[in-house]
Design a protein around this motif. Structure first.
Motif, PDB file in Angstrom:
ATOM      1  N   LYS A   1       1.881  13.182   5.203  1.00  0.00           N
ATOM      2  CA  LYS A   1       0.694  12.918   6.035  1.00  0.00           C
ATOM      3  C   LYS A   1      -0.149  11.806   5.425  1.00  0.00           C
ATOM      4  O   LYS A   1      -0.604  10.896   6.120  1.00  0.00           O
ATOM      5  CB  LYS A   1      -0.155  14.180   6.190  1.00  0.00           C
ATOM      6  N   MET A   2      -0.369  11.897   4.113  1.00  0.00           N
ATOM      7  CA  MET A   2      -1.159  10.881   3.416  1.00  0.00           C
ATOM      8  C   MET A   2      -0.480   9.517   3.493  1.00  0.00           C
ATOM      9  O   MET A   2      -1.124   8.509   3.771  1.00  0.00           O
ATOM     10  CB  MET A   2      -1.369  11.296   1.950  1.00  0.00           C
ATOM     11  N   LEU A   3       0.825   9.486   3.310  1.00  0.00           N
ATOM     12  CA  LEU A   3       1.568   8.226   3.348  1.00  0.00           C
ATOM     13  C   LEU A   3       1.523   7.607   4.742  1.00  0.00           C
ATOM     14  O   LEU A   3       1.320   6.400   4.890  1.00  0.00           O
ATOM     15  CB  LEU A   3       3.018   8.447   2.906  1.00  0.00           C
TER      16      LEU A   3
ATOM     17  N   ALA B   1       0.832  -1.204   0.000  1.00  0.00           N
ATOM     18  CA  ALA B   1       0.000   0.000   0.000  1.00  0.00           C
ATOM     19  C   ALA B   1       0.868   1.256   0.000  1.00  0.00           C
ATOM     20  O   ALA B   1       0.551   2.243  -0.679  1.00  0.00           O
ATOM     21  CB  ALA B   1      -0.919   0.004   1.218  1.00  0.00           C
ATOM     22  N   GLY B   2       1.982   1.231   0.753  1.00  0.00           N
ATOM     23  CA  GLY B   2       2.889   2.374   0.775  1.00  0.00           C
ATOM     24  C   GLY B   2       3.519   2.633  -0.583  1.00  0.00           C
ATOM     25  O   GLY B   2       3.660   3.794  -1.000  1.00  0.00           O
TER      26      GLY B   2
ATOM     27  N   ALA C   1       1.060  12.508  -8.952  1.00  0.00           N
ATOM     28  CA  ALA C   1       0.106  13.612  -8.857  1.00  0.00           C
ATOM     29  C   ALA C   1       0.802  14.925  -8.516  1.00  0.00           C
ATOM     30  O   ALA C   1       0.183  15.987  -8.599  1.00  0.00           O
ATOM     31  CB  ALA C   1      -0.954  13.292  -7.808  1.00  0.00           C
ATOM     32  N   GLY C   2       2.063  14.896  -8.113  1.00  0.00           N
ATOM     33  CA  GLY C   2       2.806  16.106  -7.803  1.00  0.00           C
ATOM     34  C   GLY C   2       2.362  16.738  -6.491  1.00  0.00           C
ATOM     35  O   GLY C   2       2.279  17.964  -6.389  1.00  0.00           O
ATOM     36  N   MET C   3       2.081  15.927  -5.487  1.00  0.00           N
ATOM     37  CA  MET C   3       1.640  16.439  -4.184  1.00  0.00           C
ATOM     38  C   MET C   3       2.769  17.192  -3.492  1.00  0.00           C
ATOM     39  O   MET C   3       3.946  16.912  -3.723  1.00  0.00           O
ATOM     40  CB  MET C   3       1.179  15.280  -3.287  1.00  0.00           C
ATOM     41  N   GLU C   4       2.401  18.122  -2.623  1.00  0.00           N
ATOM     42  CA  GLU C   4       3.399  18.819  -1.818  1.00  0.00           C
ATOM     43  C   GLU C   4       3.966  17.845  -0.786  1.00  0.00           C
ATOM     44  O   GLU C   4       3.303  16.880  -0.391  1.00  0.00           O
ATOM     45  CB  GLU C   4       2.754  20.004  -1.107  1.00  0.00           C
ATOM     46  N   THR C   5       5.158  18.102  -0.322  1.00  0.00           N
ATOM     47  CA  THR C   5       5.869  17.168   0.551  1.00  0.00           C
ATOM     48  C   THR C   5       5.125  16.914   1.857  1.00  0.00           C
ATOM     49  O   THR C   5       4.959  15.762   2.272  1.00  0.00           O
ATOM     50  CB  THR C   5       7.286  17.687   0.856  1.00  0.00           C
TER      51      THR C   5
END
Length: 106
Positions: free
Chosen positions: A45-47, A25-26, A36-40
């Protein structure tokens, strides 16, 4: 199921299921987040949330597998213990019943 003991005994190794589920999952979450180019900070937090949730799910799956696929030897040992205890109780009951009969005959 693998023969680990070398005695021809087969059993399942469920110890690694939570780790496998969590890491899978990770990996998927990491690839999706980077793509998606998410901010760090939001990515971390999502991870962290994904890893925590899937560790709990993996542990639940491991528990279900352990409960439903017990080793036949474990189940037989539990049944044999119950039979042995029942036989001991019966033997004690017979001894108590036999003692008065022996005293009456004397």
């Amino acid at each position: 199921m693998t023969d680990v003991t070398g005695k021809g005994e087969l059993f399942m190794k469920t110890r690694y299921i939570p780790a496998l589920v969590t890491l899978s999952a990770g990996l998927i979450a990491s690839i999706a987040g980077l793509w998606a180019g998410m901010e760090t900070l939001s990515f971390m937090k999502m991870l962290l949330l994904v890893l925590f949730i899937f560790y709990i799910l993996g542990s639940a799956v491991k528990l279900l597998i352990d409960i439903n696929f017990k080793e036949p030897e474990e189940e037989e040992a539990q049944v044999e213990e119950g039979e042995t205890e029942a036989a001991e109780v019966e033997a004690e009951g017979e001894e108590v019943l036999e003692e008065p009969e022996e005293s009456e005959e004397e």
